[in-house]
Scaffold this motif. Structure first.
Motif, short mmCIF file in Angstrom:
data_model
loop_
_atom_site.label_atom_id
_atom_site.label_comp_id
_atom_site.label_asym_id
_atom_site.label_seq_id
_atom_site.Cartn_x
_atom_site.Cartn_y
_atom_site.Cartn_z
N LEU A 119 1.02 -1.15 0.05
CA LEU A 119 -0.01 0.03 0.06
C LEU A 119 0.76 1.21 -0.04
CD1 LEU A 119 -2.87 -1.06 2.56
CD2 LEU A 119 -3.07 -0.74 0.08
N ALA A 120 1.89 1.27 0.92
CA ALA A 120 2.63 2.32 0.92
C ALA A 120 3.50 2.73 -0.51
CB ALA A 120 3.86 2.32 2.10
N ASP A 121 3.97 1.66 -1.18
CA ASP A 121 4.52 1.73 -2.48
C ASP A 121 3.59 2.20 -3.19
OD1 ASP A 121 6.96 1.16 -4.03
OD2 ASP A 121 5.59 -0.49 -5.25
N PHE A 122 2.40 1.72 -3.48
CA PHE A 122 1.50 2.37 -4.29
C PHE A 122 1.16 3.60 -4.15
CE2 PHE A 122 -3.38 1.99 -5.19
CZ PHE A 122 -3.08 2.07 -6.85
N ARG A 123 1.12 4.16 -3.16
CA ARG A 123 0.80 5.73 -2.84
C ARG A 123 1.95 6.36 -3.20
NH1 ARG A 123 0.42 5.17 2.14
NH2 ARG A 123 -1.69 4.77 2.47
N SER A 124 3.03 6.00 -2.91
CA SER A 124 4.15 6.64 -3.50
C SER A 124 4.57 6.64 -4.94
CB SER A 124 5.44 5.81 -2.91
OG SER A 124 6.69 6.68 -3.51
N THR A 125 4.12 5.62 -5.73
CA THR A 125 4.13 5.51 -7.06
C THR A 125 3.20 6.55 -7.51
OG1 THR A 125 2.56 3.79 -7.41
CG2 THR A 125 5.07 3.12 -7.43
N LEU A 126 1.92 6.64 -7.06
CA LEU A 126 0.87 7.30 -7.52
C LEU A 126 1.45 9.01 -7.33
CD1 LEU A 126 -2.60 5.68 -6.21
CD2 LEU A 126 -1.59 6.00 -8.52
N ALA A 127 2.01 9.32 -6.30
CA ALA A 127 2.46 10.55 -6.00
C ALA A 127 3.39 11.04 -6.95
CB ALA A 127 3.07 10.68 -4.45
N ASP A 128 4.38 10.02 -7.25
CA ASP A 128 5.29 9.97 -8.27
C ASP A 128 4.57 10.41 -9.75
OD1 ASP A 128 7.17 9.83 -6.43
OD2 ASP A 128 7.71 8.01 -7.09
N LEU A 129 3.59 9.68 -9.87
CA LEU A 129 2.86 9.79 -11.16
C LEU A 129 2.14 11.21 -11.35
CD1 LEU A 129 2.02 8.59 -13.73
CD2 LEU A 129 -0.01 7.61 -12.78
N ASN A 131 3.65 14.04 -10.29
CA ASN A 131 4.69 14.89 -10.57
C ASN A 131 4.99 14.56 -11.93
OD1 ASN A 131 4.76 15.94 -7.83
ND2 ASN A 131 6.03 14.07 -7.27
N ALA A 132 4.81 13.49 -12.51
CA ALA A 132 5.26 13.32 -14.05
C ALA A 132 4.21 12.43 -14.73
CB ALA A 132 6.49 12.59 -13.88
N PRO A 133 2.93 13.23 -14.72
CA PRO A 133 1.69 12.53 -15.50
C PRO A 133 2.03 12.05 -17.02
CG PRO A 133 1.67 15.12 -15.50
CD PRO A 133 2.66 14.67 -14.79
N GLY A 134 3.04 12.71 -17.54
CA GLY A 134 3.16 12.36 -19.17
C GLY A 134 4.37 11.32 -19.11
N SER A 135 4.71 10.73 -18.05
CA SER A 135 5.80 9.68 -18.26
C SER A 135 4.99 8.38 -18.14
CB SER A 135 6.55 9.54 -16.87
OG SER A 135 7.54 8.34 -16.85
N ASP A 136 5.50 7.57 -19.40
CA ASP A 136 4.77 6.05 -19.66
C ASP A 136 5.26 5.43 -18.57
OD1 ASP A 136 3.30 6.95 -21.56
OD2 ASP A 136 4.58 6.55 -23.36
N ALA A 137 6.64 5.48 -18.04
CA ALA A 137 7.44 4.65 -17.10
C ALA A 137 6.58 4.91 -15.80
CB ALA A 137 8.64 5.01 -17.10
N ALA A 138 6.28 6.08 -15.33
CA ALA A 138 5.50 6.30 -14.16
C ALA A 138 4.05 5.76 -14.26
CB ALA A 138 5.33 7.79 -13.76
N ARG A 139 3.42 5.70 -15.28
CA ARG A 139 2.42 5.15 -15.44
C ARG A 139 2.38 3.46 -15.25
NH1 ARG A 139 -2.01 7.86 -18.09
NH2 ARG A 139 -1.62 10.09 -18.33
N SER A 140 3.27 3.11 -16.01
CA SER A 140 3.55 1.60 -15.55
C SER A 140 4.08 1.12 -14.30
CB SER A 140 4.61 1.00 -16.80
OG SER A 140 4.19 1.18 -18.07
N GLN A 141 4.46 1.88 -13.69
CA GLN A 141 5.22 1.70 -12.47
C GLN A 141 3.86 1.87 -11.46
OE1 GLN A 141 8.26 4.20 -11.07
NE2 GLN A 141 8.62 2.88 -9.16
N ALA A 142 2.93 2.79 -11.81
CA ALA A 142 1.91 2.70 -10.86
C ALA A 142 0.80 1.53 -11.20
CB ALA A 142 0.90 4.01 -11.25
N ILE A 353 -7.65 -2.42 -15.36
CA ILE A 353 -7.11 -1.95 -16.67
C ILE A 353 -5.64 -2.48 -16.75
CG2 ILE A 353 -8.50 0.27 -16.76
CD1 ILE A 353 -6.08 1.61 -15.52
N THR A 354 -5.23 -2.53 -17.71
CA THR A 354 -3.72 -3.05 -18.26
C THR A 354 -2.95 -2.07 -19.01
OG1 THR A 354 -4.49 -4.25 -20.10
CG2 THR A 354 -4.43 -5.37 -18.05
N ASP A 355 -3.41 -1.31 -19.18
CA ASP A 355 -2.80 -0.26 -20.37
C ASP A 355 -2.67 1.20 -19.35
OD1 ASP A 355 -1.86 1.67 -22.28
OD2 ASP A 355 -3.46 1.68 -23.48
N GLY A 356 -1.44 1.51 -19.35
CA GLY A 356 -0.93 2.71 -18.38
C GLY A 356 -1.61 4.05 -18.97
N SER A 357 -1.97 4.03 -20.20
CA SER A 357 -2.71 5.25 -20.70
C SER A 357 -3.90 5.49 -20.18
CB SER A 357 -2.61 5.48 -22.29
OG SER A 357 -3.30 4.22 -22.67
#
Length: 466
Positions: A119-129, A131-142, A353-357
């Motif tokens: 849960l903590a990691d999920f929250r952290s990746t969403l916060a990072d996303l 900050n970088a909404p256009g990053s495909d890597a950040a979306r995949s990580q989330a 969903i399986t597609d980060g977009s």
């Protein structure tokens, strides 16, 4: 009769008695390490003059020696009853603590692979996303972090399901053992009655009887009492489990199927007193290992599963509600991020969903690189406290079970020690008894030799003229 010949009989009975005493002491020493063996003691009785002298005459006997009347087992019925009661409680608490400890280990909390860390990691990746909404890597990580949360919850659910399955199998095995031990005890009761009727020694049979009654107490918490004929009567929740030569059959009537699967509802039992199929339902709580198994299946596991289900459902609902307020990379409204079947939340929870977009990161339609909804999604992952309360509550239950088992062990050890002092074999004491019997036997033999010399003088030398 009085006189020298009577003295020979006194010496003879003394030798026979001391031989029995020596045999009993030897048997005690031989069984010093035998489980369930109870120390024996020979009881002697003085042989006196005839209790009903003939008319017009009176006996001149002053004594006629000694005889071994019986061999006693050094037991106390009240102490044995306490031992069975405390062992039943100890078995319940030990089994409960062991089962809960296994579940606690499967929770993996605290740790880097548990639900809390996911849960903590999920929250952290969403916060990072955010900050970088256009990053495909950040979306995949989330998305990957969301899948990790689901996997962690599913793994914990699987551990709980496995423990429940193991407990159901253990319950069925315990019922088989209970019926087997009860049947064996009834058979032992019959053998004891036959042995008593024939005047045979029953001490070994009574050792076996007590061991079987103790095992039933450990398995079920049943109450047992010795009857006047030497048989053991066992009562389970107010119903006779073993009465005389008859043993009832315990059956599972609800909660667990014959193949070990769950049938829904609480675990219930019935007793078939004459094994004909006419069963009597058992009510109330059980003790021993059986009671712990029932408590785990009916209370401990369902309570935690319900709490984990609530955590999973609230997580999915909160995140889905916030996700629906945002917009994905194409500007479309967000759909469900998590999906589940309300009838089986833990078994069907998945990432929808399986597609980060498709992640609804933007808070405004066509927001481009807006990541405000991702930040809001991080805030929506708000079940940490709820989950922590669930884990802490379960941890407290485990700690309580362990402490209760430890406290009970002190009491169980106390009654075991008291029984061991009475029933246990002391090599030092038995050595003294053997030496005492040996010396007494030698003294009786010396008396016999002396009387032989006296009779030789009386018969062969009295009246001789030299």
């Amino acid at each position: 009769m009085a006189g020298t010949f009577a003295s020979i009989n006194s010496a003879l009975t003394a030798m026979r008695y001391q031989q029995v005493a020596l045999d009993v002491a030897s048997t005690n020493v031989a069984n010093v390490s035998t489980d369930g063996y109870v120390r024996r003691r020979v009881v002697g009785q003085t042989l006196g003059a005839a209790s009903a002298p003939a008319v017009w005459s009176r006996s001149t006997e002053t004594s006629s020696g000694v005889q071994a009347t019986r061999v006693d087992r050094m037991t106390d019925l009240l102490l044995d009853s306490r031992v069975r009661r405390e062992h039943g409680r100890q078995s319940y608490l030990d089994s409960m603590a062991a089962a809960l400890s296994r579940v606690e280990t499967g929770l993996a909390e605290p740790g880097s692979s548990g639900v809390a860390a996911a849960l903590a990691d999920f929250r952290s990746t969403l916060a990072d996303l955010g900050n970088a909404p256009g990053s495909d890597a950040a979306r995949s990580q989330a998305l990957s972090a969301a899948a990790t949360v689901v996997d962690a919850i599913n793994l914990q659910s699987a551990h709980l399901s496995d423990e429940a399955s193991d407990q159901r199998s253990h319950l069925l095995t315990s019922v088989v053992e209970i019926n087997s031990v009860a049947s064996e005890l009834a058979s032992t009761n019959r053998t004891i009655a036959a042995a008593l009727g024939g005047g045979s020694d029953t001490t070994t049979l009574m050792d076996e009887r007590d061991a079987l009654a103790l095992r039933l107490a450990e398995l079920t918490g049943a109450k047992a009492s010795v009857q006047g004929d030497g048989s053991m009567y066992v009562e389970l929740n107010g119903q006779p489990l073993v009465s005389g030569y008859n043993a009832a059959r315990l059956t599972v009537t609800g909660g667990v199927a014959a193949d070990g699967s769950a049938t829904g509802g609480p675990v219930t039992f019935a007793l078939d007193p004459d094994t004909t199929g006419a069963t009597t339902a058992l009510t109330g709580t059980f003790g021993g290992d059986l009671g712990a198994t029932v408590d785990v299946l009916d209370n401990a596991l369902p309570s935690y599963i319900a709490g984990l289900t609530s955590v999973a459902r609230d997580l999915a609902d909160h995140v889905n509600a916030q996700h629906a307020l945002g917009f994905d990379a194409s500007g479309a409204p967000g759909g469900k991020l998590f999906d589940y079947d309300p009838a089986d939340v833990l078994g069907t929870l998945k990432v929808a969903i399986t597609d980060g977009s498709k992640l609804a990161v933007s808070a405004i339609a066509g927001g481009g690189r807006d990541g405000n909804n991702a930040t809001a999604l991080a805030t929506a992952v708000d079940v940490d406290d709820q989950y922590q309360r669930l884990v802490n509550g379960f941890g407290s239950s485990v700690a309580s079970a362990r402490q209760l088992a430890k406290n009970q062990q002190a009491l169980t050890d106390q009654v075991d020690s008291a029984r061991e002092q009475m029933a246990g074999v002391s090599l030092d004491e038995e050595t003294v008894n053997m030496i005492t019997a040996q010396r007494a036997y030698e003294a009786a033999a010396r008396v016999m030799t002396t009387l032989d010399s006296v009779l030789d003088t009386l018969i062969n030398r009295t009246g001789l003229v030299r």
